[in-house]
Design an enzyme around this catalytic site. Structure first.
Site, PDB file in Angstrom:
ATOM      1  N   LYS A 173       0.854  -1.277   0.010  1.00 21.06           N
ATOM      2  CA  LYS A 173       0.035  -0.002   0.118  1.00 21.06           C
ATOM      3  C   LYS A 173       1.008   1.244   0.032  1.00 21.06           C
ATOM      4  O   LYS A 173       1.824   1.370   1.034  1.00 21.06           O
ATOM      5  CB  LYS A 173      -0.918  -0.055   1.324  1.00 21.06           C
TER       6      LYS A 173
HETATM    7  C1  E4P Z   1      -8.311   0.733   3.967  1.00 18.87           C
HETATM    8  O1  E4P Z   1      -7.604   0.481   2.885  1.00 18.87           O
HETATM    9  C2  E4P Z   1      -8.205   2.099   4.612  1.00 18.87           C
HETATM   10  O2  E4P Z   1      -7.126   2.340   5.224  1.00 18.87           O
HETATM   11  C3  E4P Z   1      -9.334   2.052   5.714  1.00 18.87           C
HETATM   12  O3  E4P Z   1     -10.410   1.690   5.157  1.00 18.87           O
HETATM   13  C4  E4P Z   1      -9.530   3.497   6.189  1.00 18.87           C
HETATM   14  O4  E4P Z   1     -11.015   3.344   6.981  1.00 18.87           O
HETATM   15  P1  E4P Z   1     -10.988   4.718   7.991  1.00 18.87           P
HETATM   16  O5  E4P Z   1     -11.382   6.039   7.269  1.00 18.87           O
HETATM   17  O6  E4P Z   1     -12.002   4.283   8.798  1.00 18.87           O
HETATM   18  O7  E4P Z   1      -9.836   4.958   8.812  1.00 18.87           O
END
Ligand code: E4P
Length: 214
Positions: free
Chosen positions: A83
């Site tokens: 990521k």
């Molecule tokens: C996933 O890839 C993201 O990091 C995650 O869904 C972020 O979610 P949040 O906005 O609830 O922290």
């Protein structure tokens, strides 16, 4: 639509895998910190319990660092993708890593422009943050729809992950738009299972069954 779980918690991953619906796992530095561990350790543990794609976030902000960290994370297990938070450096690193056969999940995507660039650079996934867009009074669903359309128009292989999901309606909206994947927190997956009329129906069937036995 593929269902990923958005967590670094091993028990939650095991439980949702046992439902027979799990297609992947996404983690981020905040989710890892909540578990009191570090990314390499936790993604290795996750790869030991489920055989699905797992996103592990790199922390470097410069392309060279992202590439190095990406190689290290990807070397932990073949199911691990890297990521990278959207930036010019992340685009450069995506080009390099995807050229080496390492999948990149471009994260912190908040516009279709960003998603288009990430796909052009070779990202395997883009993660638009639906809930965080809603949080600032924008429409996460609109942005998601734009990205799905743009990718469809040009036949990009890049898969769209609806991320930052806050409730079952976000999942339904993502599915209605033809989004490839939704990464869903454990509590939202539980909400998706239940309906008050299902609970009521079960209670009524049990009551009638007990009566009929007498
Ligand atoms: C996933 O890839 C993201 O990091 C995650 O869904 C972020 O979610 P949040 O906005 O609830 O922290």
């Amino acid at each position: 639509m593929k269902i990923f779980i958005d967590t670094a918690n091993l028990d939650m991953i095991r439980e949702i895998d046992s439902w027979g619906i799990l297609d992947g796992v996404t983690t981020n530095p905040s989710l890892i910190a909540k578990e009191g561990t570090d990314t390499p350790t936790r993604v290795r543990e996750i790869a030991g319990i489920v055989d699905v794609p797992i996103s592990a976030e790199a922390m470097s902000l410069k392309a060279e660092g992202m590439i190095e960290e990406g190689r290290t994370l990807a070397s932990i297990h073949p199911n691990i993708n890297v990521k990278l938070p959207m930036s010019i450096d992340a685009l450069k690193a995506t080009k390099a890593l995807s050229g080496e056969g390492i999948d990149v999940n471009m994260t912190l995507i908040f516009s279709a422009h960003q998603a288009l660039l990430a796909a052009k650079a070779g990202a395997r996934y883009v993660s638009p943050f639906v809930g965080r867009l809603d949080d600032i009074g924008a429409s996460g669903t609109d942005v998601l729809g734009q990205i799905v359309n743009v990718f469809l128009n040009y036949g990009f292989d890049t898969e769209v992950i609806a991320a930052s999901i806050r409730g079952p309606m976000h999942v339904l909206e993502a599915a209605s738009l033809g989004c490839d994947i939704a990464t869903i927190p454990h509590n939202v997956l539980l909400q998706m299972v239940s309906h008050p009329k299902t609970d009521e129906g079960i209670q009524n069937f049990i009551r009638d069954y007990e009566k009929s036995k007498k």
